[in-house]
Design an enzyme around this catalytic site. Structure first.
Site, PDB file in Angstrom:
ATOM      1  N   LYS A   1      11.610  -0.269  -6.019  1.00 26.70           N
ATOM      2  CA  LYS A   1      12.978  -0.529  -5.436  1.00 26.70           C
ATOM      3  C   LYS A   1      13.541  -1.938  -6.577  1.00 26.70           C
ATOM      4  O   LYS A   1      14.466  -1.613  -7.100  1.00 26.70           O
ATOM      5  CB  LYS A   1      13.530  -0.882  -4.047  1.00 26.70           C
TER       6      LYS A   1
ATOM      7  N   ARG B   1      16.472  -2.183   7.074  1.00 25.77           N
ATOM      8  CA  ARG B   1      15.604  -2.043   6.665  1.00 25.77           C
ATOM      9  C   ARG B   1      15.491  -1.245   8.295  1.00 25.77           C
ATOM     10  O   ARG B   1      14.221  -1.310   8.991  1.00 25.77           O
ATOM     11  CB  ARG B   1      14.402  -3.472   6.444  1.00 25.77           C
TER      12      ARG B   1
ATOM     13  N   ARG C   1       0.506  -6.188  -8.135  1.00 29.59           N
ATOM     14  CA  ARG C   1       1.396  -6.648  -9.073  1.00 29.59           C
ATOM     15  C   ARG C   1       1.815  -8.549  -8.911  1.00 29.59           C
ATOM     16  O   ARG C   1       0.275  -8.700  -8.386  1.00 29.59           O
ATOM     17  CB  ARG C   1       2.563  -6.138  -7.843  1.00 29.59           C
TER      18      ARG C   1
ATOM     19  N   ARG D   1       1.692 -11.984  -4.944  1.00 30.30           N
ATOM     20  CA  ARG D   1       2.418 -12.620  -3.470  1.00 30.30           C
ATOM     21  C   ARG D   1       1.840 -12.507  -2.641  1.00 30.30           C
ATOM     22  O   ARG D   1       0.720 -11.628  -2.497  1.00 30.30           O
ATOM     23  CB  ARG D   1       3.855 -11.277  -3.553  1.00 30.30           C
TER      24      ARG D   1
ATOM     25  N   ARG E   1       2.906  -3.806   6.303  1.00 27.40           N
ATOM     26  CA  ARG E   1       4.166  -3.296   5.767  1.00 27.40           C
ATOM     27  C   ARG E   1       4.565  -1.924   5.766  1.00 27.40           C
ATOM     28  O   ARG E   1       6.197  -1.562   6.169  1.00 27.40           O
ATOM     29  CB  ARG E   1       3.966  -3.940   4.450  1.00 27.40           C
TER      30      ARG E   1
HETATM   31  P1  AP5 Z   1       9.267  -3.250  -6.934  1.00 25.57           P
HETATM   32  O1  AP5 Z   1       9.890  -2.890  -7.467  1.00 25.57           O
HETATM   33  O2  AP5 Z   1       8.043  -4.629  -7.096  1.00 25.57           O
HETATM   34  O3  AP5 Z   1       8.610  -2.777  -5.345  1.00 25.57           O
HETATM   35  P2  AP5 Z   1       9.443  -2.829  -4.397  1.00 25.57           P
HETATM   36  O4  AP5 Z   1       9.719  -0.985  -3.986  1.00 25.57           O
HETATM   37  O5  AP5 Z   1      10.224  -3.527  -4.193  1.00 25.57           O
HETATM   38  O6  AP5 Z   1       8.119  -3.360  -2.983  1.00 25.57           O
HETATM   39  P3  AP5 Z   1       8.760  -4.682  -2.879  1.00 25.57           P
HETATM   40  O7  AP5 Z   1       6.968  -4.852  -2.149  1.00 25.57           O
HETATM   41  O8  AP5 Z   1       9.326  -5.761  -2.956  1.00 25.57           O
HETATM   42  O9  AP5 Z   1       9.396  -4.499  -1.341  1.00 25.57           O
HETATM   43  P4  AP5 Z   1       9.034  -4.750  -0.278  1.00 25.57           P
HETATM   44  O10 AP5 Z   1      10.457  -3.727   0.525  1.00 25.57           O
HETATM   45  O11 AP5 Z   1       7.849  -4.319   0.951  1.00 25.57           O
HETATM   46  O12 AP5 Z   1       9.467  -6.525   0.149  1.00 25.57           O
HETATM   47  P5  AP5 Z   1      10.086  -7.326   0.056  1.00 25.57           P
HETATM   48  O13 AP5 Z   1      10.167  -8.578  -0.696  1.00 25.57           O
HETATM   49  O14 AP5 Z   1      11.486  -6.563   0.230  1.00 25.57           O
HETATM   50  O15 AP5 Z   1       6.929  -2.649  -7.857  1.00 25.57           O
HETATM   51  C1  AP5 Z   1       5.782  -2.638  -7.430  1.00 25.57           C
HETATM   52  C2  AP5 Z   1       5.194  -2.955  -8.041  1.00 25.57           C
HETATM   53  O16 AP5 Z   1       4.475  -1.731  -9.112  1.00 25.57           O
HETATM   54  C3  AP5 Z   1       5.320  -3.625  -9.354  1.00 25.57           C
HETATM   55  O17 AP5 Z   1       4.001  -4.188  -9.655  1.00 25.57           O
HETATM   56  C4  AP5 Z   1       5.809  -2.674 -10.389  1.00 25.57           C
HETATM   57  O18 AP5 Z   1       5.844  -3.755 -11.683  1.00 25.57           O
HETATM   58  C5  AP5 Z   1       5.217  -1.694 -10.205  1.00 25.57           C
HETATM   59  N1  AP5 Z   1       5.750  -0.691 -10.238  1.00 25.57           N
HETATM   60  C6  AP5 Z   1       7.436  -0.266 -10.112  1.00 25.57           C
HETATM   61  N2  AP5 Z   1       7.909   1.058 -10.545  1.00 25.57           N
HETATM   62  C7  AP5 Z   1       7.345   1.749 -11.443  1.00 25.57           C
HETATM   63  C8  AP5 Z   1       6.525   2.848 -11.516  1.00 25.57           C
HETATM   64  N3  AP5 Z   1       8.033   3.398 -12.106  1.00 25.57           N
HETATM   65  N4  AP5 Z   1       6.041   3.036 -12.832  1.00 25.57           N
HETATM   66  C9  AP5 Z   1       4.656   2.374 -12.530  1.00 25.57           C
HETATM   67  N5  AP5 Z   1       4.479   0.840 -11.806  1.00 25.57           N
HETATM   68  C10 AP5 Z   1       5.990   1.018 -11.320  1.00 25.57           C
HETATM   69  O19 AP5 Z   1      10.087  -8.387   1.279  1.00 25.57           O
HETATM   70  C11 AP5 Z   1       9.581  -8.702   1.630  1.00 25.57           C
HETATM   71  C12 AP5 Z   1       9.378  -9.160   3.237  1.00 25.57           C
HETATM   72  O20 AP5 Z   1      10.847  -9.789   3.604  1.00 25.57           O
HETATM   73  C13 AP5 Z   1       9.320  -8.243   4.172  1.00 25.57           C
HETATM   74  O21 AP5 Z   1       7.760  -7.528   4.578  1.00 25.57           O
HETATM   75  C14 AP5 Z   1      10.480  -8.542   5.287  1.00 25.57           C
HETATM   76  O22 AP5 Z   1       8.821  -9.711   6.120  1.00 25.57           O
HETATM   77  C15 AP5 Z   1      10.953  -9.565   5.163  1.00 25.57           C
HETATM   78  N6  AP5 Z   1      12.248  -8.630   4.743  1.00 25.57           N
HETATM   79  C16 AP5 Z   1      13.074  -8.396   3.676  1.00 25.57           C
HETATM   80  N7  AP5 Z   1      13.923  -7.735   3.511  1.00 25.57           N
HETATM   81  C17 AP5 Z   1      14.085  -7.386   5.141  1.00 25.57           C
HETATM   82  C18 AP5 Z   1      15.654  -7.307   6.233  1.00 25.57           C
HETATM   83  N8  AP5 Z   1      15.737  -6.633   6.014  1.00 25.57           N
HETATM   84  N9  AP5 Z   1      14.053  -7.279   8.018  1.00 25.57           N
HETATM   85  C19 AP5 Z   1      13.677  -7.351   7.899  1.00 25.57           C
HETATM   86  N10 AP5 Z   1      13.215  -8.362   7.106  1.00 25.57           N
HETATM   87  C20 AP5 Z   1      13.113  -8.583   5.838  1.00 25.57           C
END
Ligand code: AP5
Length: 218
Positions: free
Chosen positions: A13, A90, A129, A162, A173
């Site tokens: 994402k 979410r 990552r 991270r 997660r």
């Molecule tokens: P990446 O693009 O980083 O993936 P992502 O889907 O953004 O994954 P996240 O882990 O950031 O999502 P998340 O939703 O768990 O975490 P968030 O930070 O939002 O890609 C991942 C890897 O793959 C990278 O290394 C990239 O290079 C590689 N890659 C990507 N696309 C690729 C492809 N097509 N091919 C090959 N490689 C690829 O949230 C973190 C924490 O914050 C949560 O756990 C929670 O505690 C809190 N939080 C955030 N939002 C909320 C909410 N709305 N409500 C409550 N708590 C929240």
């Protein structure tokens, strides 16, 4: 154009929101990045969120809603052309509150894009990552490596892993995703704005699919 990006952790994402937002001149609002910034700056919100995020659980809806509404209001005030909400909403509760907020602000969502990625792929992506300590730019040790191993291309600083990308936290997660976030697929399907992207492929092929979905949308 106002988009929501849905999908399990590691589906891509953040990576694809960053590229599409530049192409379409949208603002990329990543809930996780905004929360991590608050943790780093030691704000009250950051202090409340820190241990919850380290465990891989969800920060309470009310805190995240207020945080995201403030961001969207400030974009509106600046006359922005639209946004991509990455990792928000979410939970069903967040999605319902977002709907009410957007109605009050006379705004609406154009589409909710579900990044459909398998568990094996997301585990491999999260394990490899790395992020820039300065601006959070996302790399992967094999799929999207920096020019010099372990060093950010833009800032020349060592890349970080991270805290929530440890194997045990990834498991939590994924479980939280299945219980609380996956039901949003049906929520947006019922609203008629759900779009799917098959996200297991490499980055250029996923990006191409995404661009095709919105080639005629402004
Ligand atoms: P990446 O693009 O980083 O993936 P992502 O889907 O953004 O994954 P996240 O882990 O950031 O999502 P998340 O939703 O768990 O975490 P968030 O930070 O939002 O890609 C991942 C890897 O793959 C990278 O290394 C990239 O290079 C590689 N890659 C990507 N696309 C690729 C492809 N097509 N091919 C090959 N490689 C690829 O949230 C973190 C924490 O914050 C949560 O756990 C929670 O505690 C809190 N939080 C955030 N939002 C909320 C909410 N709305 N409500 C409550 N708590 C929240």
């Amino acid at each position: 154009m106002n988009l929501v990006f849905l999908g399990p952790p590691g589906a891509g994402k953040g990576t694809h929101a960053e590229i599409l937002s530049k192409e379409k001149r949208l603002v990329h609002l990543a809930a996780g990045d905004i929360l991590r910034r608050n943790v780093k700056e030691g704000t009250e919100l950051g202090n409340q969120a820190k241990s919850i995020m380290a465990r891989g659980e969800l920060v309470p809806d009310a805190l995240v809603n207020d945080m995201m509404f403030a961001e969207i209001r400030s974009l509106k005030a600046k006359g922005s052309e639209g946004f991509i909400l990455d990792g928000y909403p979410r939970t069903i509760g967040q999605a319902e509150e977002l709907d009410r907020f957007l109605t009050r602000e006379k705004m609406s969502l154009t589409a909710a894009v579900n990044f459909d990625a398998s568990e094996a792929v997301v585990i491999e992506r999260l394990s490899g990552r790395r992020i820039c300590a300065v601006d959070g730019k996302i790399y992967h040790v094999r799929n999207m490596p920096p020019k010099t191993e372990g060093i950010c291309d833009c800032h020349g600083q060592p890349l970080l892993t991270r805290k929530d990308d440890q194997p045990e936290t990834i498991k939590t997660r994924l479980a939280v995703y299945h219980e609380s976030t996956k039901p949003l697929i049906d929520f947006y399907f019922r609203k008629g704005i759900l779009r799917h992207v098959a996200a297991d492929g490499d980055a250029p092929s996923v990006q191409k699919m995404l661009e095709k979905l919105f080639e005629n949308t402004r």
